[in-house]
Scaffold this motif. Structure first.
Motif, PDB file in Angstrom:
ATOM      1  N   GLY A   1       2.455  76.573 -56.103  1.00  0.00           N
ATOM      2  CA  GLY A   1       2.408  75.166 -55.394  1.00  0.00           C
ATOM      3  C   GLY A   1       2.103  75.170 -54.167  1.00  0.00           C
ATOM      4  O   GLY A   1       1.345  74.316 -53.627  1.00  0.00           O
ATOM      5  N   ILE A   2       1.141  76.279 -53.794  1.00  0.00           N
ATOM      6  CA  ILE A   2       0.618  76.460 -52.518  1.00  0.00           C
ATOM      7  C   ILE A   2      -1.507  76.332 -52.927  1.00  0.00           C
ATOM      8  O   ILE A   2      -1.479  76.589 -53.470  1.00  0.00           O
ATOM      9  CB  ILE A   2       0.614  78.245 -51.710  1.00  0.00           C
ATOM     10  CG1 ILE A   2       2.660  78.180 -51.678  1.00  0.00           C
ATOM     11  CG2 ILE A   2       0.015  78.111 -50.714  1.00  0.00           C
ATOM     12  CD1 ILE A   2       2.683  79.327 -50.954  1.00  0.00           C
ATOM     13  N   SER A   3      -1.652  75.558 -51.760  1.00  0.00           N
ATOM     14  CA  SER A   3      -3.495  75.189 -51.870  1.00  0.00           C
ATOM     15  C   SER A   3      -3.676  76.551 -51.281  1.00  0.00           C
ATOM     16  O   SER A   3      -2.947  76.997 -49.411  1.00  0.00           O
ATOM     17  CB  SER A   3      -3.581  74.077 -51.563  1.00  0.00           C
ATOM     18  OG  SER A   3      -2.798  73.129 -51.383  1.00  0.00           O
TER      19      SER A   3
ATOM     20  N   ASP B   1      -8.737  73.850 -51.949  1.00  0.00           N
ATOM     21  CA  ASP B   1      -7.949  72.842 -51.950  1.00  0.00           C
ATOM     22  C   ASP B   1      -9.136  71.939 -50.885  1.00  0.00           C
ATOM     23  O   ASP B   1      -9.210  70.299 -50.292  1.00  0.00           O
ATOM     24  CB  ASP B   1      -6.725  72.611 -52.433  1.00  0.00           C
ATOM     25  CG  ASP B   1      -6.637  73.730 -53.726  1.00  0.00           C
ATOM     26  OD1 ASP B   1      -6.511  73.086 -54.451  1.00  0.00           O
ATOM     27  OD2 ASP B   1      -5.541  74.543 -52.700  1.00  0.00           O
TER      28      ASP B   1
ATOM     29  N   LYS C   1      -1.336  80.041 -56.148  1.00  0.00           N
ATOM     30  CA  LYS C   1      -1.322  78.518 -56.652  1.00  0.00           C
ATOM     31  C   LYS C   1       0.094  78.289 -57.467  1.00  0.00           C
ATOM     32  O   LYS C   1       0.144  77.156 -57.384  1.00  0.00           O
ATOM     33  CB  LYS C   1      -2.217  78.197 -57.258  1.00  0.00           C
ATOM     34  CG  LYS C   1      -3.408  77.786 -55.873  1.00  0.00           C
ATOM     35  CD  LYS C   1      -4.889  77.697 -56.396  1.00  0.00           C
ATOM     36  CE  LYS C   1      -5.404  76.506 -57.186  1.00  0.00           C
ATOM     37  NZ  LYS C   1      -5.635  75.294 -55.727  1.00  0.00           N
TER      38      LYS C   1
ATOM     39  N   GLU D   1      11.091  73.723 -55.176  1.00  0.00           N
ATOM     40  CA  GLU D   1       9.551  72.891 -55.486  1.00  0.00           C
ATOM     41  C   GLU D   1       8.373  71.811 -54.935  1.00  0.00           C
ATOM     42  O   GLU D   1       7.328  72.309 -54.729  1.00  0.00           O
ATOM     43  CB  GLU D   1      10.162  72.476 -56.763  1.00  0.00           C
ATOM     44  CG  GLU D   1       9.762  73.667 -57.731  1.00  0.00           C
ATOM     45  CD  GLU D   1      10.302  72.827 -59.507  1.00  0.00           C
ATOM     46  OE1 GLU D   1       9.662  71.941 -60.210  1.00  0.00           O
ATOM     47  OE2 GLU D   1      10.995  73.728 -59.913  1.00  0.00           O
ATOM     48  N   LYS D   2       9.659  70.812 -54.262  1.00  0.00           N
ATOM     49  CA  LYS D   2       8.696  69.692 -53.774  1.00  0.00           C
ATOM     50  C   LYS D   2       8.445  69.908 -51.890  1.00  0.00           C
ATOM     51  O   LYS D   2       7.083  69.625 -52.077  1.00  0.00           O
ATOM     52  CB  LYS D   2      10.004  68.692 -53.557  1.00  0.00           C
ATOM     53  CG  LYS D   2       9.093  67.699 -53.192  1.00  0.00           C
ATOM     54  CD  LYS D   2      10.129  66.129 -52.602  1.00  0.00           C
ATOM     55  CE  LYS D   2       9.384  65.219 -51.773  1.00  0.00           C
ATOM     56  NZ  LYS D   2      11.341  65.456 -50.669  1.00  0.00           N
TER      57      LYS D   2
ATOM     58  N   GLU E   1       2.513  66.146 -44.531  1.00  0.00           N
ATOM     59  CA  GLU E   1       2.073  66.527 -45.640  1.00  0.00           C
ATOM     60  C   GLU E   1       1.357  67.321 -45.770  1.00  0.00           C
ATOM     61  O   GLU E   1       1.628  67.993 -47.138  1.00  0.00           O
ATOM     62  CB  GLU E   1       0.718  65.118 -46.158  1.00  0.00           C
ATOM     63  CG  GLU E   1       1.662  63.692 -45.824  1.00  0.00           C
ATOM     64  CD  GLU E   1       0.030  63.184 -45.364  1.00  0.00           C
ATOM     65  OE1 GLU E   1      -0.740  63.315 -46.298  1.00  0.00           O
ATOM     66  OE2 GLU E   1       0.107  61.782 -45.344  1.00  0.00           O
ATOM     67  N   GLN E   2       0.883  67.952 -44.964  1.00  0.00           N
ATOM     68  CA  GLN E   2       0.610  69.921 -45.069  1.00  0.00           C
ATOM     69  C   GLN E   2       1.288  70.683 -43.506  1.00  0.00           C
ATOM     70  O   GLN E   2       1.153  70.303 -42.846  1.00  0.00           O
ATOM     71  CB  GLN E   2      -0.577  69.939 -45.597  1.00  0.00           C
ATOM     72  CG  GLN E   2      -1.834  69.095 -45.129  1.00  0.00           C
ATOM     73  CD  GLN E   2      -2.471  69.368 -44.982  1.00  0.00           C
ATOM     74  OE1 GLN E   2      -3.657  69.090 -45.907  1.00  0.00           O
ATOM     75  NE2 GLN E   2      -3.969  70.391 -44.468  1.00  0.00           N
TER      76      GLN E   2
ATOM     77  N   LYS F   1       5.107  72.563 -52.202  1.00  0.00           N
ATOM     78  CA  LYS F   1       3.209  71.994 -52.640  1.00  0.00           C
ATOM     79  C   LYS F   1       2.930  71.324 -50.900  1.00  0.00           C
ATOM     80  O   LYS F   1       1.569  71.285 -51.017  1.00  0.00           O
ATOM     81  CB  LYS F   1       3.659  70.886 -52.721  1.00  0.00           C
ATOM     82  CG  LYS F   1       4.280  70.869 -54.959  1.00  0.00           C
ATOM     83  CD  LYS F   1       3.588  69.865 -55.773  1.00  0.00           C
ATOM     84  CE  LYS F   1       3.880  70.165 -57.041  1.00  0.00           C
ATOM     85  NZ  LYS F   1       5.442  70.102 -56.898  1.00  0.00           N
ATOM     86  N   LYS F   2       3.760  71.308 -49.658  1.00  0.00           N
ATOM     87  CA  LYS F   2       3.103  71.065 -48.728  1.00  0.00           C
ATOM     88  C   LYS F   2       2.838  72.319 -48.024  1.00  0.00           C
ATOM     89  O   LYS F   2       1.414  72.764 -46.979  1.00  0.00           O
ATOM     90  CB  LYS F   2       4.065  70.711 -47.691  1.00  0.00           C
ATOM     91  CG  LYS F   2       4.909  69.259 -47.906  1.00  0.00           C
ATOM     92  CD  LYS F   2       5.696  68.901 -47.011  1.00  0.00           C
ATOM     93  CE  LYS F   2       6.745  68.214 -47.122  1.00  0.00           C
ATOM     94  NZ  LYS F   2       6.611  66.715 -46.885  1.00  0.00           N
TER      95      LYS F   2
END
Ligand code: C2E
Ligand code: MG
Ligand code: MG
Ligand code: MG
Length: 291
Positions: free
Chosen positions: A175-177, A199, A172, A142-143, A112-113, A146-147
């Motif tokens: 897509g990066i946290s 986040d 961000k 893109e998917k 997930e991350q 996000k991780k």
């Protein structure tokens, strides 16, 4: 014996200081060489959820020198920060890390991350955002992007808040946290925490290691965790070494756990094997080896 002294704000340059400067220059010189000769390696420390399922990892850099073995990043990252080599080193780490993440996605290693440490000088460097954009474009779709989580520390607060927020917002958008690492050890106030678009909060290991021993450290943990919940931030505890610490964190509603109790930082292949062994769930057993 000569000692470094400040007199009227003037630093007296004496033997000890000279030795330290010399040592830093030596490390820098070797580090530069290390970058060119593939001595810099990445390790991946697994992260687990409340059900003890592996859900992600943190990338940790290792410098494996043939003369003096593994050098601690705590030591050489600080020197690279001072000398500026962190820009090149940081870019190298990010590229290698993105390559791994993209390979894992292709090989159905679903996490997930995926957290990467970003040092303060790297974060504020003029070309950092462009560098991130370029590497994202090259390796991640893109998917997958996000991780990615960037871990920064409270030391970024040396710059003004508007600048921090602007930089974070640009990153961000890709897509990066963001995660605030070693939380509780620095100077960030409640209000700065609220202002920044982060986040996740990582509870510092120094608090976790005193669970069951120091009431004040337990209070720091419970306070940080409840504050994070209030701001709707994900929480990670680092340095979990015992079942007792895990139970305490669990009871206080921490989301994610990382530490030697679960697993040490693993090499890429080791991580892949660990993932495959664990995929059908199964009993928790800690991994006690590190390469
Ligand atoms: P950090 O980001 O807070 O990383 C966590 C550190 O705690 C790692 O040390 C990890 O090996 C260690 N650790 C994890 N679980 C446990 C545990 O249960 N017990 C104990 N005693 N230690 C545990 P490491 O790898 O030596 O890294 C030290 C620091 O160096 C990191 O602290 C981070 O600030 C920096 N660092 C490491 N890799 C990178 C990198 O790629 N880039 C940057 N900028 N900094 C890095
Ligand atoms: Mg970290
Ligand atoms: Mg940390
Ligand atoms: Mg730490």
């Amino acid at each position: 014996e000569a000692k470094a002294q400040g007199r009227d704000g003037i630093i007296v340059f004496n033997d000890d200081l000279a030795k330290r400067v010399e040592y830093h220059l030596e490390i820098e010189r070797r580090l530069y060489f290390a970058l060119e000769h593939n001595e810099i390696e990445l390790r991946y420390q697994p992260q687990f959820n409340k059900e003890r399922k592996m859900i992600g990892c943190e990338v940790l850099v290792r410098w494996n020198n043939h003369e003096f073995g593994f050098v601690s990043p705590a030591e050489f990252i600080a020197i690279a920060e001072k000398t500026g080599l962190i820009i090149e080193l940081g870019n190298y780490i990010m590229e290698e890390a993105f390559k791994t993440l993209s390979q894992w996605s292709e090989n159905e290693i679903e996490i997930e991350q995926f957290s990467i440490n970003i040092s303060v000088r790297q974060f504020f460097h003029a070309t950092f955002v462009e560098q991130v954009e370029q590497l994202v474009r090259k390796y991640l779709n893109e998917k997958i992007v996000k991780k990615v989580v960037f871990e920064v520390t409270e030391t970024i607060l040396i710059e003004d808040m508007q600048r921090i927020i602007a930089l974070m917002e640009r990153i961000k958008r890709l897509g990066i946290s963001f995660s605030m690492d070693d939380f509780g050890t620095g100077y960030s106030s409640l209000s700065s925490l609220r202002e920044m678009p982060i986040d996740e909060l990582k509870v510092d290991r120094s608090f976790v290691s005193h669970v069951g021993e120091q009431r004040s450290d337990e209070l720091m943990i419970t306070t940080i965790l409840s504050m994070a919940k209030f701001f709707q931030l994900k929480t990670v505890a680092e340095g979990v070494e015992t079942e007792e610490q895990f139970q305490f964190l669990l009871k206080n509603n921490c989301d994610i756990f990382q530490g030697f109790y679960f697993a040490r930082a693993l090499g890429k292949e080791q991580f892949e094997n660990f993932y495959k062994e664990r995929r059908g769930g199964g009993e928790h057993k800690s991994i006690a080896y590190e390469i």
